[in-house]
Design a protein around this motif. Sequence first.
Motif, PDB file in Angstrom:
ATOM      1  N   MET A   1       6.195 -62.746  -2.034  1.00 52.09           N
ATOM      2  CA  MET A   1       5.115 -62.262  -1.199  1.00 52.09           C
ATOM      3  C   MET A   1       3.895 -63.161  -1.392  1.00 52.09           C
ATOM      4  N   LYS A   2       3.392 -63.658  -0.304  1.00 47.97           N
ATOM      5  CA  LYS A   2       2.250 -64.547  -0.355  1.00 47.97           C
ATOM      6  C   LYS A   2       0.956 -63.729  -0.252  1.00 47.97           C
ATOM      7  N   ILE A   3       0.053 -63.963  -1.190  1.00 44.17           N
ATOM      8  CA  ILE A   3      -1.228 -63.272  -1.174  1.00 44.17           C
ATOM      9  C   ILE A   3      -2.258 -64.210  -0.553  1.00 44.17           C
ATOM     10  N   SER A   4      -2.810 -63.776   0.560  1.00 38.96           N
ATOM     11  CA  SER A   4      -3.804 -64.594   1.249  1.00 38.96           C
ATOM     12  C   SER A   4      -5.203 -64.313   0.702  1.00 38.96           C
ATOM     13  N   ILE A   5      -6.133 -65.168   1.066  1.00 38.19           N
ATOM     14  CA  ILE A   5      -7.526 -64.984   0.658  1.00 38.19           C
ATOM     15  C   ILE A   5      -8.082 -63.697   1.260  1.00 38.19           C
ATOM     16  N   PHE A   6      -7.651 -63.387   2.480  1.00 38.65           N
ATOM     17  CA  PHE A   6      -8.084 -62.156   3.147  1.00 38.65           C
ATOM     18  C   PHE A   6      -7.687 -60.933   2.325  1.00 38.65           C
ATOM     19  N   LYS A   7      -6.442 -60.897   1.845  1.00 37.24           N
ATOM     20  CA  LYS A   7      -5.967 -59.770   1.038  1.00 37.24           C
ATOM     21  C   LYS A   7      -6.720 -59.689  -0.289  1.00 37.24           C
ATOM     22  N   ILE A   8      -7.050 -60.828  -0.876  1.00 40.54           N
ATOM     23  CA  ILE A   8      -7.847 -60.833  -2.116  1.00 40.54           C
ATOM     24  C   ILE A   8      -9.220 -60.209  -1.860  1.00 40.54           C
ATOM     25  N   GLY A   9      -9.829 -60.543  -0.723  1.00 39.21           N
ATOM     26  CA  GLY A   9     -11.119 -59.952  -0.356  1.00 39.21           C
ATOM     27  C   GLY A   9     -11.032 -58.453  -0.196  1.00 39.21           C
ATOM     28  N   ILE A  10      -9.968 -57.983   0.444  1.00 35.13           N
ATOM     29  CA  ILE A  10      -9.783 -56.538   0.622  1.00 35.13           C
ATOM     30  C   ILE A  10      -9.593 -55.857  -0.731  1.00 35.13           C
ATOM     31  N   ILE A  11      -8.792 -56.458  -1.591  1.00 35.70           N
ATOM     32  CA  ILE A  11      -8.552 -55.875  -2.922  1.00 35.70           C
ATOM     33  C   ILE A  11      -9.855 -55.812  -3.722  1.00 35.70           C
ATOM     34  N   LEU A  12     -10.636 -56.888  -3.720  1.00 33.22           N
ATOM     35  CA  LEU A  12     -11.920 -56.892  -4.430  1.00 33.22           C
ATOM     36  C   LEU A  12     -12.862 -55.817  -3.879  1.00 33.22           C
ATOM     37  N   SER A  13     -12.922 -55.694  -2.572  1.00 36.20           N
ATOM     38  CA  SER A  13     -13.796 -54.693  -1.955  1.00 36.20           C
ATOM     39  C   SER A  13     -13.370 -53.277  -2.320  1.00 36.20           C
ATOM     40  N   VAL A  14     -12.084 -53.003  -2.254  1.00 34.12           N
ATOM     41  CA  VAL A  14     -11.586 -51.659  -2.570  1.00 34.12           C
ATOM     42  C   VAL A  14     -11.851 -51.323  -4.038  1.00 34.12           C
ATOM     43  N   ILE A  15     -11.594 -52.255  -4.937  1.00 31.14           N
ATOM     44  CA  ILE A  15     -11.854 -52.014  -6.360  1.00 31.14           C
ATOM     45  C   ILE A  15     -13.347 -51.764  -6.592  1.00 31.14           C
ATOM     46  N   GLY A  16     -14.208 -52.560  -5.965  1.00 30.93           N
ATOM     47  CA  GLY A  16     -15.648 -52.375  -6.109  1.00 30.93           C
ATOM     48  C   GLY A  16     -16.122 -51.035  -5.579  1.00 30.93           C
ATOM     49  N   ILE A  17     -15.579 -50.613  -4.449  1.00 29.37           N
ATOM     50  CA  ILE A  17     -15.968 -49.320  -3.872  1.00 29.37           C
ATOM     51  C   ILE A  17     -15.507 -48.171  -4.755  1.00 29.37           C
ATOM     52  N   ILE A  18     -14.292 -48.234  -5.259  1.00 28.62           N
ATOM     53  CA  ILE A  18     -13.788 -47.179  -6.147  1.00 28.62           C
ATOM     54  C   ILE A  18     -14.600 -47.144  -7.434  1.00 28.62           C
ATOM     55  N   TRP A  19     -14.927 -48.292  -7.982  1.00 26.16           N
ATOM     56  CA  TRP A  19     -15.739 -48.384  -9.200  1.00 26.16           C
ATOM     57  C   TRP A  19     -17.117 -47.764  -8.961  1.00 26.16           C
ATOM     58  N   THR A  20     -17.761 -48.113  -7.857  1.00 25.60           N
ATOM     59  CA  THR A  20     -19.075 -47.557  -7.529  1.00 25.60           C
ATOM     60  C   THR A  20     -19.000 -46.047  -7.345  1.00 25.60           C
ATOM     61  N   SER A  21     -17.967 -45.566  -6.665  1.00 21.78           N
ATOM     62  CA  SER A  21     -17.795 -44.125  -6.469  1.00 21.78           C
ATOM     63  C   SER A  21     -17.617 -43.404  -7.801  1.00 21.78           C
ATOM     64  N   GLY A  22     -16.840 -43.992  -8.689  1.00 23.95           N
ATOM     65  CA  GLY A  22     -16.647 -43.393 -10.010  1.00 23.95           C
ATOM     66  C   GLY A  22     -17.940 -43.294 -10.795  1.00 23.95           C
ATOM     67  N   ILE A  23     -18.753 -44.335 -10.731  1.00 20.92           N
ATOM     68  CA  ILE A  23     -20.050 -44.306 -11.424  1.00 20.92           C
ATOM     69  C   ILE A  23     -20.933 -43.218 -10.844  1.00 20.92           C
ATOM     70  N   PHE A  24     -20.964 -43.110  -9.511  1.00 19.18           N
ATOM     71  CA  PHE A  24     -21.815 -42.113  -8.863  1.00 19.18           C
ATOM     72  C   PHE A  24     -21.339 -40.700  -9.180  1.00 19.18           C
ATOM     73  N   ILE A  25     -20.024 -40.476  -9.207  1.00 13.35           N
ATOM     74  CA  ILE A  25     -19.487 -39.141  -9.502  1.00 13.35           C
ATOM     75  C   ILE A  25     -19.809 -38.732 -10.941  1.00 13.35           C
ATOM     76  N   GLU A  26     -19.783 -39.680 -11.871  1.00 15.50           N
ATOM     77  CA  GLU A  26     -20.033 -39.388 -13.273  1.00 15.50           C
ATOM     78  C   GLU A  26     -21.521 -39.303 -13.621  1.00 15.50           C
ATOM     79  N   SER A  27     -22.394 -39.593 -12.680  1.00 15.71           N
ATOM     80  CA  SER A  27     -23.833 -39.582 -12.978  1.00 15.71           C
ATOM     81  C   SER A  27     -24.333 -38.155 -13.217  1.00 15.71           C
ATOM     82  N   ASN A  28     -25.514 -38.064 -13.793  1.00 14.71           N
ATOM     83  CA  ASN A  28     -26.146 -36.800 -14.144  1.00 14.71           C
ATOM     84  C   ASN A  28     -26.649 -36.107 -12.881  1.00 14.71           C
ATOM     85  N   LYS A  29     -26.137 -34.883 -12.602  1.00 17.88           N
ATOM     86  CA  LYS A  29     -26.582 -34.150 -11.416  1.00 17.88           C
ATOM     87  C   LYS A  29     -26.348 -32.663 -11.587  1.00 17.88           C
ATOM     88  N   ILE A  30     -27.042 -31.899 -10.756  1.00 21.88           N
ATOM     89  CA  ILE A  30     -26.916 -30.449 -10.742  1.00 21.88           C
ATOM     90  C   ILE A  30     -26.970 -29.991  -9.291  1.00 21.88           C
TER      91      ILE A  30
END
Length: 163
Positions: A1-30
Amino acid sequence: MKISIFKIGIILSVIGIIWTSGIFIESNKISEGFTLESQHAHKIQLNFEGDGVGYYKIFMPEFLKYKIFVQVLNNDENIISEKKIETKMSVSYFDFEQGGNYTINIVNTLEHPIDIQIELGDTAVEEMFYSGIMTFAGGIIIVTSSFFKLRNYKIEHPDENIT
């Protein structure tokens, strides 16, 4: 399976979005839901640490063009921000420069009670730096690889008989 630059960009974006969401969910809130009686006020308080950006989200499920007044108060009861809210849902942000208890004061200025759901929290924006860079880099890779693919794309047209 050939991984294109486009797919690498999508993978980086998805990982970054999930990481950001996790940080926001774990933040201090009430969050809290209540009925605010006519001409009454309600306070909700949260302890913030250090400095950063806080937020509050107000939702009125049965919205009928209500108007409520909201103030953000710091540890010394000084007003940081105040706003009149006239929409079903409102999200506002405020800067806090020192740790301590920050209070949201909500005042019902109408003649009838209002059901309100409120959330007060810290955005944890300082912790999102690296995940934001990863998401941004993925987006740039997606855009540039799409540009190069479209630039080299050719459409064949049938020969036309022009008379």
